[in-house]
Each structure stands twice: as C-alpha cells, then as structure tokens.
Design a protein around this motif. Structure first.
Motif: not given
Length: 346
Positions: A147-148, A150-153, A155, A227-228
């Motif tokens: 999930y992470l 995918k959502h922070y491609p 980073n 960002e995260f």
C-alpha cells in the motif's frame, strides 16, 4: 519455572540441525572466560528469538558427572539471538579453531536446552510490547508495504523503509510503519562522524567483519520526509516519528534537512512526537532542532566515562562532553531525554 541447574549444551551438525548434549551443562562467557551461569538467571528463549550455528567453534560445557569444563566435540557451537526488549547476561562460550570464519555483528547469547525448551541467560528490561514478535502478522506487513509503495511511488525513503528495512531485514520499526501504528522510522543520513568498532551498518573494506545491514545511500529531502510522516502522525495510534536508525549514519549531520522537515511537519499536524536517536555530537544542531519542535532525544553511549567512550566510538570532530551538552539542551527545552546504553554481556 526456575531451574535447579544450567540447561544442557547445544551443538549443530553443520546442516541446519541442532541437538542437545546431555553430558554437558552450558556455560556463559564474560570477557574471554567461560563461567557457570547461576540457575536463576536462565529464562525460556523469548518468542522471536533465533538460534545460530557458530562454524569452526566448539562449545564449552561443564561435565555433568565430573563438574570439569570441556569442549563439546559433537558439532559446532550454538548461540541465540534474543529479541528486542531483552538483555543477555552472558555470551556463548566456545573455543575457536584457527581456520574458523569471522562471525558477522550479531548478538551471540549463550543458549541451552532443558525439558523440551530452549533457555538463555537474559532478562526482559522493557515492558513495552510494540516490537514483540507476536504482534506482527507478516501477511499484513506485506499488504501494508504494498500500500505504501503504491501511494508513494516516487519517495525514496518509503522505498528504502519497505523494500530494505521491513521486507528484507524485518526491522520492527519499519514493520510497524507498514502496519500504520506507533513508531515510524525516518533514516536521514548516509554519513557518520564516528567510527564505532562494532558499527552495524558500515565496516571498512579491509575489515573481515561483515556489517549486519546496508546503510542508507542517499540524502533524503525535507519533502520526502514530510510526505509520509504527516499522514502517519495524523492517523497512527500513539504516533511517533524517529530520526536516527540502525540503517544510517549520524542524523545530526543532516540537521538542516531535519529542521526544515520538522518545521513543515508541524505546519500540518500537532499530533504525535518527534524523536531523534543520535550520538549527540552536535549540541548546536540539537539546539536548532529543539527550537523547530523536536520532542525527545535518545543518545547512544557505551559508557558514562570518557576514557571508555572514546576508544570505542572513535569520534571525528566531537568529544564526549558534546553528548552530555546535547542532553542538557533538550532538558532545558522541556523535552524527553534518554540514553541508548550499549551493554557488553557478562
């Protein structure tokens, strides 16, 4: 259950199989010497512990009948890795052959066997359950990591924390981040200003010792950090983000980046705590981070005595007095201070 005597010694056959030798009680090592371990200092190997074969080494035991120390000649010596929250009292005791390979930098606690259970000389020093092995469902960790990613491609830090830390090394903090809870690690520095003898992330090329993990190879930007970490602080239960991890150098060398990140984080959320794990080498940098919003600091040391600290840490451009001053600065700002105390068992 309290034991009446030490457990029996363990040995490995070199093929991944471990056996007990009931003719020998296990001993423990302190310094260079083997000792009988008091019976009341043994506990069952905690959940999450591992056993290691020590190739080229013969375990030292106490003969059950004669009480004399002798080697276990049936196979290679065995040691245990005890999980987080525990401290070992004794290292594994063994005799090393001249051609034995150099061991990597792991924890080699003495380990024995009695009544169908593995035992180690250790105690639990931290009641917090956040890094207990039983609390991790690997399938959920895998799903959280996916999930992470995918959502922070784009980073690099998220990629490092998931693919390197959580999924390769099974770092407890990185796995908690994947599960969206508690502490989120934030490595920030590929460089260090100490030359610790037992550095776990970088050893000189000429050294035969192998570091246990790979160090961060890039300098993250404040934007990558923010960002995260903001979503984690906003949504995780009992949230904390921690700069300074085992997979990096010294975070204070990146204090400008960290300061900028903290300022930006606090523009978006007041939740949670911001911590730094550090060698405390740059008091001026610590001062600036406290002004920006740093909540807590944990300073690593192997001793409260300068003459013991300096030969192990071998610092570049800082002194023992600097780490003391860094702790005082955070105290003056009303922050939480602690030390990460490096203990040699025995």
């Amino acid at each position: 259950m309290s034991l009446l005597h030490s457990p029996y010694i363990l040995y490995s056959d070199g093929n991944g199989n471990i056996f007990e030798d009931t003719s020998l009680y296990i001993t423990g090592r302190s310094g260079w010497d083997a000792f009988e371990v008091p019976a009341d200092e043994w506990i069952e190997l905690p959940d999450g512990g591992s056993l290691y074969e020590l190739p080229g080494r013969r375990g030292i035991g106490i003969d059950v009948k004669t009480g004399e120390m002798r080697l276990c000649e049936k196979g290679w010596a065995v040691a245990a890795f005890i999980p987080p929250a525990h401290t070992g009292f004794y290292l594994a005791a063994y005799e090393t052959a001249a051609d034995a390979p150099t061991l990597p930098l792991f924890c080699y606690t003495a380990a024995g066997w009695f009544n169908d259970k593995f035992y180690v000389p250790a105690t639990r020093i931290e009641p917090d359950i956040r890094q207990d092995c039983a609390g991790y469902d690997q399938q959920k960790v895998n799903e959280g990591a996916a999930y992470l990613l995918k959502h922070y491609p784009n980073n690099r830090l998220v990629d490092h924390l998931m693919n390197n830390c959580a999924l390769t090394y099974h770092c407890p903090a990185a796995r908690n981040f994947a599960l969206g809870r508690w502490e989120c690690p934030v490595p920030a520095s590929p460089a260090c200003n100490a030359n610790c003898v037992g550095c776990i992330s970088l050893q000189p090329d000429e050294e035969p010792i192998v570091s246990t993990q790979d160090r961060l190879t890039f300098k993250p930007t404040p934007e990558e950090i923010v960002e995260f970490t903001v979503p984690h602080l906003e949504t995780a239960p009992y949230p904390i983000i921690s700069f300074g991890q085992g997979c990096e150098g010294e975070p204070l060398l990146m204090w400008e980046t960290i300061r900028e990140a903290i300022i930006e984080i606090r523009k978006h959320t007041k939740k949670g705590s911001i911590n730094i794990n550090t060698n405390g080498s740059k008091p001026d940098a610590v001062e600036e981070l406290c002004k920006a919003g740093l909540d807590s600091i944990r300073v690593s040391t192997n001793s409260a005595r300068r003459e013991i600290y300096m030969p192990y840490y071998r610092p570049n451009n800082y002194d023992f007095d600097d780490i003391v001053e860094s702790l005082k600065i955070v105290n003056r700002h009303g922050g939480w201070t602690s030390i990460n105390y490096f203990v040699f068992p025995g």
